[in-house]
Design a protein around this motif. Structure first.
Motif, PDB file in Angstrom:
ATOM      1  N   UNK A  49       5.778   1.646  -5.104  1.00  0.00           N
ATOM      2  CA  UNK A  49       7.055   0.952  -4.936  1.00  0.00           C
ATOM      3  C   UNK A  49       7.013  -0.005  -3.742  1.00  0.00           C
ATOM      4  N   UNK A  50       5.810  -0.283  -3.256  1.00  0.00           N
ATOM      5  CA  UNK A  50       5.623  -1.209  -2.149  1.00  0.00           C
ATOM      6  C   UNK A  50       4.937  -2.475  -2.647  1.00  0.00           C
ATOM      7  N   UNK A  51       5.407  -3.611  -2.190  1.00  0.00           N
ATOM      8  CA  UNK A  51       4.735  -4.887  -2.414  1.00  0.00           C
ATOM      9  C   UNK A  51       4.406  -5.445  -1.041  1.00  0.00           C
ATOM     10  N   UNK A  52       3.130  -5.456  -0.702  1.00  0.00           N
ATOM     11  CA  UNK A  52       2.676  -5.930   0.600  1.00  0.00           C
ATOM     12  C   UNK A  52       2.051  -7.302   0.422  1.00  0.00           C
ATOM     13  N   UNK A  53       2.491  -8.248   1.239  1.00  0.00           N
ATOM     14  CA  UNK A  53       2.118  -9.645   1.074  1.00  0.00           C
ATOM     15  C   UNK A  53       1.767 -10.241   2.431  1.00  0.00           C
ATOM     16  N   UNK A  54       0.741 -11.096   2.459  1.00  0.00           N
ATOM     17  CA  UNK A  54       0.413 -11.869   3.654  1.00  0.00           C
ATOM     18  C   UNK A  54       1.002 -13.260   3.468  1.00  0.00           C
TER      19      UNK A  54
END
Length: 173
Positions: A49-54
């Motif tokens: 349920x996590x969306x990690x973005x740079x």
């Protein structure tokens, strides 16, 4: 059901929210997906349920404005901007941490949740190794990072030289 439909049913509106996020990020230059959803670009999906973005740190104010305009609530931290839509379980973290800034330079486009997103396998591994070795992270998060690295190595044996010894020992050649 498609991957996106399943994710939507589990998260409330996570797939829809993710699509909105991708649209916003594509308007603001280079970015790339990291973390669990990025792993799903390369190996059999495991739901998170996590969306990690740079993102580029200089783009955060404009991205925040667009996210807020699209209905996301946002919260700023030292090296990140977190966003979430009301009623959705999808937690978005846009990192501006300096260690990750060059990840956007060699990202290639892959598919996640019916979206075309940039990600880099080598940089994904590098970030997962950092997370695995971060003693301040919860043990359960570190175990997930360990499993992600093992899954990647099983699928991409050519990445063995990028893996820490504890992963290589658990995944035979």
């Amino acid at each position: 059901m498609t991957e996106a439909e399943i994710f939507e049913s589990v998260t409330g509106s996570g797939s829809t929210d993710f699509a909105a996020l991708v649209t916003i990020l594509n308007r603001h230059g280079n970015w790339c997906l990291i973390g669990g959803l990025a792993v799903n670009c390369y190996v059999e999906p495991v739901y998170t349920v996590d969306a990690d973005v740079v993102v580029s740190a200089s783009q955060l104010p404009a991205i925040k404005k667009d996210l807020n305009g699209a209905g996301f609530s946002t919260q700023e931290f030292t090296h990140s901007l977190d966003a979430q839509m009301a009623g959705s379980n999808l937690r978005i973290q846009l990192t501006s941490d300096e260690r990750y800034q060059d990840f956007v330079l060699d990202a290639i486009v892959g598919d996640v949740l019916d979206q075309r997103v940039p990600a880099s396998l080598a940089n994904l591994i590098r970030g997962k190794v950092w997370a695995l070795q971060d003693s301040k992270r919860r043990p359960t998060k570190r175990k997930k990072d360990e499993l992600d690295l093992m899954r990647i190595l099983e699928t991409y044996p050519e990445t063995r030289q990028l893996m820490p010894p504890e992963i290589k020992q658990q995944v035979p050649e």
